[in-house]
Design a protein around this motif. Sequence first.
Motif, PDB file in Angstrom:
ATOM      1  N   ALA A 197       0.844  -1.195   0.000  1.00 41.15           N
ATOM      2  CA  ALA A 197       0.000   0.000   0.000  1.00 41.15           C
ATOM      3  C   ALA A 197       0.884   1.251   0.000  1.00 41.15           C
ATOM      4  O   ALA A 197       1.658   1.477   0.927  1.00 41.15           O
ATOM      5  CB  ALA A 197      -0.914  -0.010   1.211  1.00 41.15           C
ATOM      6  N   ASP A 198       0.797   2.047  -1.063  1.00 43.12           N
ATOM      7  CA  ASP A 198       1.573   3.278  -1.209  1.00 43.12           C
ATOM      8  C   ASP A 198       3.081   3.033  -1.158  1.00 43.12           C
ATOM      9  O   ASP A 198       3.855   3.956  -0.877  1.00 43.12           O
ATOM     10  CB  ASP A 198       1.189   4.301  -0.131  1.00 43.12           C
ATOM     11  N   ALA A 199       3.517   1.825  -1.449  1.00 40.88           N
ATOM     12  CA  ALA A 199       4.940   1.486  -1.332  1.00 40.88           C
ATOM     13  C   ALA A 199       5.804   2.254  -2.325  1.00 40.88           C
ATOM     14  O   ALA A 199       7.002   2.447  -2.081  1.00 40.88           O
ATOM     15  CB  ALA A 199       5.136  -0.017  -1.529  1.00 40.88           C
ATOM     16  N   TYR A 200       5.224   2.692  -3.435  1.00 45.89           N
ATOM     17  CA  TYR A 200       5.986   3.440  -4.428  1.00 45.89           C
ATOM     18  C   TYR A 200       5.866   4.946  -4.239  1.00 45.89           C
ATOM     19  O   TYR A 200       6.297   5.717  -5.103  1.00 45.89           O
ATOM     20  CB  TYR A 200       5.567   3.037  -5.842  1.00 45.89           C
ATOM     21  N   ASP A 201       5.315   5.391  -3.111  1.00 45.17           N
ATOM     22  CA  ASP A 201       5.288   6.817  -2.814  1.00 45.17           C
ATOM     23  C   ASP A 201       6.718   7.332  -2.710  1.00 45.17           C
ATOM     24  O   ASP A 201       7.606   6.662  -2.172  1.00 45.17           O
ATOM     25  CB  ASP A 201       4.557   7.090  -1.502  1.00 45.17           C
ATOM     26  N   ALA A 202       6.945   8.551  -3.199  1.00 46.96           N
ATOM     27  CA  ALA A 202       8.293   9.121  -3.181  1.00 46.96           C
ATOM     28  C   ALA A 202       8.792   9.345  -1.751  1.00 46.96           C
ATOM     29  O   ALA A 202       8.009   9.752  -0.878  1.00 46.96           O
ATOM     30  CB  ALA A 202       8.288  10.443  -3.947  1.00 46.96           C
ATOM     31  N   PRO A 203      10.066   9.054  -1.523  1.00 47.20           N
ATOM     32  CA  PRO A 203      11.021   8.393  -2.434  1.00 47.20           C
ATOM     33  C   PRO A 203      10.809   6.877  -2.414  1.00 47.20           C
ATOM     34  O   PRO A 203      10.954   6.236  -1.373  1.00 47.20           O
ATOM     35  CB  PRO A 203      12.377   8.766  -1.845  1.00 47.20           C
ATOM     36  N   ALA A 204      10.449   6.320  -3.554  1.00 48.53           N
ATOM     37  CA  ALA A 204      10.087   4.908  -3.632  1.00 48.53           C
ATOM     38  C   ALA A 204      11.193   3.989  -3.136  1.00 48.53           C
ATOM     39  O   ALA A 204      10.916   2.973  -2.485  1.00 48.53           O
ATOM     40  CB  ALA A 204       9.712   4.548  -5.066  1.00 48.53           C
ATOM     41  N   LEU A 205      12.433   4.339  -3.410  1.00 50.26           N
ATOM     42  CA  LEU A 205      13.556   3.492  -2.986  1.00 50.26           C
ATOM     43  C   LEU A 205      13.552   3.330  -1.469  1.00 50.26           C
ATOM     44  O   LEU A 205      13.695   2.221  -0.947  1.00 50.26           O
ATOM     45  CB  LEU A 205      14.871   4.090  -3.454  1.00 50.26           C
ATOM     46  N   GLU A 206      13.364   4.424  -0.767  1.00 49.42           N
ATOM     47  CA  GLU A 206      13.357   4.382   0.687  1.00 49.42           C
ATOM     48  C   GLU A 206      12.088   3.733   1.219  1.00 49.42           C
ATOM     49  O   GLU A 206      12.121   2.944   2.176  1.00 49.42           O
ATOM     50  CB  GLU A 206      13.490   5.800   1.238  1.00 49.42           C
ATOM     51  N   THR A 207      10.956   4.048   0.588  1.00 50.90           N
ATOM     52  CA  THR A 207       9.683   3.513   1.058  1.00 50.90           C
ATOM     53  C   THR A 207       9.617   2.000   0.925  1.00 50.90           C
ATOM     54  O   THR A 207       9.227   1.292   1.859  1.00 50.90           O
ATOM     55  CB  THR A 207       8.514   4.151   0.284  1.00 50.90           C
ATOM     56  N   VAL A 208      10.001   1.469  -0.254  1.00 52.70           N
ATOM     57  CA  VAL A 208       9.978   0.014  -0.456  1.00 52.70           C
ATOM     58  C   VAL A 208      10.970  -0.664   0.488  1.00 52.70           C
ATOM     59  O   VAL A 208      10.681  -1.727   1.054  1.00 52.70           O
ATOM     60  CB  VAL A 208      10.280  -0.346  -1.928  1.00 52.70           C
ATOM     61  N   THR A 209      12.137  -0.041   0.669  1.00 50.09           N
ATOM     62  CA  THR A 209      13.129  -0.608   1.593  1.00 50.09           C
ATOM     63  C   THR A 209      12.563  -0.688   3.006  1.00 50.09           C
ATOM     64  O   THR A 209      12.706  -1.720   3.685  1.00 50.09           O
ATOM     65  CB  THR A 209      14.412   0.239   1.590  1.00 50.09           C
ATOM     66  N   ASP A 210      11.931   0.380   3.456  1.00 54.79           N
ATOM     67  CA  ASP A 210      11.335   0.384   4.802  1.00 54.79           C
ATOM     68  C   ASP A 210      10.284  -0.710   4.945  1.00 54.79           C
ATOM     69  O   ASP A 210      10.248  -1.427   5.960  1.00 54.79           O
ATOM     70  CB  ASP A 210      10.712   1.743   5.096  1.00 54.79           C
ATOM     71  N   ARG A 211       9.436  -0.848   3.931  1.00 54.14           N
ATOM     72  CA  ARG A 211       8.386  -1.881   3.989  1.00 54.14           C
ATOM     73  C   ARG A 211       9.006  -3.275   4.038  1.00 54.14           C
ATOM     74  O   ARG A 211       8.517  -4.161   4.744  1.00 54.14           O
ATOM     75  CB  ARG A 211       7.456  -1.764   2.777  1.00 54.14           C
ATOM     76  N   ALA A 212      10.061  -3.464   3.269  1.00 56.26           N
ATOM     77  CA  ALA A 212      10.705  -4.777   3.241  1.00 56.26           C
ATOM     78  C   ALA A 212      11.341  -5.105   4.594  1.00 56.26           C
ATOM     79  O   ALA A 212      11.182  -6.218   5.116  1.00 56.26           O
ATOM     80  CB  ALA A 212      11.762  -4.815   2.143  1.00 56.26           C
ATOM     81  N   ILE A 213      12.043  -4.152   5.167  1.00 58.26           N
ATOM     82  CA  ILE A 213      12.697  -4.383   6.457  1.00 58.26           C
ATOM     83  C   ILE A 213      11.663  -4.563   7.566  1.00 58.26           C
ATOM     84  O   ILE A 213      11.822  -5.420   8.446  1.00 58.26           O
ATOM     85  CB  ILE A 213      13.658  -3.220   6.772  1.00 58.26           C
ATOM     86  N   ASP A 214      10.590  -3.789   7.501  1.00 54.82           N
ATOM     87  CA  ASP A 214       9.516  -3.939   8.489  1.00 54.82           C
ATOM     88  C   ASP A 214       8.912  -5.335   8.459  1.00 54.82           C
ATOM     89  O   ASP A 214       8.422  -5.840   9.482  1.00 54.82           O
ATOM     90  CB  ASP A 214       8.417  -2.906   8.248  1.00 54.82           C
ATOM     91  N   ALA A 215       8.933  -5.971   7.282  1.00 58.36           N
ATOM     92  CA  ALA A 215       8.393  -7.325   7.134  1.00 58.36           C
ATOM     93  C   ALA A 215       9.437  -8.391   7.445  1.00 58.36           C
ATOM     94  O   ALA A 215       9.178  -9.583   7.285  1.00 58.36           O
ATOM     95  CB  ALA A 215       7.870  -7.523   5.715  1.00 58.36           C
ATOM     96  N   GLY A 216      10.628  -7.967   7.891  1.00 62.20           N
ATOM     97  CA  GLY A 216      11.664  -8.916   8.270  1.00 62.20           C
ATOM     98  C   GLY A 216      12.500  -9.429   7.122  1.00 62.20           C
ATOM     99  O   GLY A 216      13.134 -10.482   7.239  1.00 62.20           O
ATOM    100  N   ASN A 217      12.523  -8.686   6.002  1.00 58.97           N
ATOM    101  CA  ASN A 217      13.269  -9.120   4.825  1.00 58.97           C
ATOM    102  C   ASN A 217      14.631  -8.445   4.735  1.00 58.97           C
ATOM    103  O   ASN A 217      14.808  -7.301   5.161  1.00 58.97           O
ATOM    104  CB  ASN A 217      12.478  -8.798   3.552  1.00 58.97           C
ATOM    105  N   GLU A 218      15.588  -9.155   4.150  1.00 58.93           N
ATOM    106  CA  GLU A 218      16.885  -8.562   3.851  1.00 58.93           C
ATOM    107  C   GLU A 218      16.826  -7.922   2.479  1.00 58.93           C
ATOM    108  O   GLU A 218      16.257  -8.494   1.543  1.00 58.93           O
ATOM    109  CB  GLU A 218      17.980  -9.630   3.890  1.00 58.93           C
ATOM    110  N   VAL A 219      17.411  -6.736   2.347  1.00 59.88           N
ATOM    111  CA  VAL A 219      17.343  -5.976   1.106  1.00 59.88           C
ATOM    112  C   VAL A 219      18.734  -5.834   0.497  1.00 59.88           C
ATOM    113  O   VAL A 219      19.705  -5.542   1.198  1.00 59.88           O
ATOM    114  CB  VAL A 219      16.743  -4.574   1.347  1.00 59.88           C
ATOM    115  N   ASP A 220      18.828  -6.034  -0.814  1.00 62.84           N
ATOM    116  CA  ASP A 220      20.074  -5.799  -1.542  1.00 62.84           C
ATOM    117  C   ASP A 220      19.764  -4.863  -2.713  1.00 62.84           C
ATOM    118  O   ASP A 220      18.588  -4.623  -3.034  1.00 62.84           O
ATOM    119  CB  ASP A 220      20.659  -7.116  -2.041  1.00 62.84           C
ATOM    120  N   PHE A 221      20.811  -4.356  -3.351  1.00 67.65           N
ATOM    121  CA  PHE A 221      20.627  -3.339  -4.382  1.00 67.65           C
ATOM    122  C   PHE A 221      21.440  -3.646  -5.629  1.00 67.65           C
ATOM    123  O   PHE A 221      22.503  -4.259  -5.566  1.00 67.65           O
ATOM    124  CB  PHE A 221      21.030  -1.956  -3.847  1.00 67.65           C
TER     125      PHE A 221
END
Length: 253
Positions: free
Chosen positions: A173-197
Motif C-alpha cells: 500500500a503506497d509502497a511506491y510513494d516518493a522516495p520509492a527506494l526508501e519507502t519500499v526498503t522500509d516496507r521490506a525491512i519492516d516485514a523482516g526481509n533482507e534488502v540488496d541493491f
Amino acid sequence: MTTIAVLCDPPRDDLVLPELPATSPLSASEATTLYTAMLKDVCVAVEASGGDLLVNYRPEDALPDHGSGAADGDDAKDEIKAAIAGSLSEPESVRFERQVGQTFSGRAGNTATHLLEREEADSVAITTPTAPFLFRQLIDTAAMKLRRSSVVLGPAPGGRVYYAGFTETIDFADAYDAPALETVTDRAIDAGNEVDFLDMNPLLETGSDLLDVVALLRARQRAGRIIPEHTTTAIEAFGLSTDGTDLQRSDDR
C-alpha cells in the motif's frame, strides 16, 4: 527463475510519458515513439535473460479518458502485442495479464502478491518500459541476488526504483510513494526481509531524465558498451544531443 512483470500501457499519445512533451523538445507523438522503443528494449532484455516475461498491461476500462482511444475488448493488449512482436524471438510465448488496482503501488503489489502466493513463483520482479538500461546481465545479476536476499531493488535518480525483485510479499500500500527506494526498503525491512541493491540506472520519464539518458547513450556508444538498441535508434532519429546542461536537436523540427 524470476518472473519479470513489465507494467505498461498501450503506446498512445498523452497517455504514455505525459510529462515529456512539456519538459523536453519532443512532441507527444515522439514521446509515444520513444516509449514504444523502450518497451521493446526492456522486453527483449527480459526474454534474453533467465527470467520469464510477463507483460502486465492496463486494460481499456482502467485507462484514463484521454488514453482510451480504442473501443471495447482487449484493444490495449493488442496494441502492446503488436508493438513488441517484431522485436522478440518468440513473441507467441509471451504471457499477457491485466493489471488490477487503482494506483501503481496497488497494481505492482497485486501482481507480485498473486504470482508469489497464488502461482507460487520462486521470485517476482516489477519493472516498467521507462528503464531502458535494464540489460539482460543486470536481470541475471538481480536473480542471483534474490537467492540470498528477499528483496532486491534497482535505484534510480530522485529516489526512484527501476527494478524491484521479491521472494516474499511486503505491505505494498503506497509502497511506491516518493522516495520509492526508501519507502519500499522500509516496507521490506519492516516485514523482516533482507534488502540488496543493483547499480543505479536512469529512468526516463521527464526532460531531465532524457538529458541523462542521451548523455549515457552517447558515452556507452563511444566506449563500445551495450546500448538499448531501439531506444538509441529512436533518439538518433529525433536528432537529439546534449551539451551536458540542455538538449538540442540537429534539425528544425
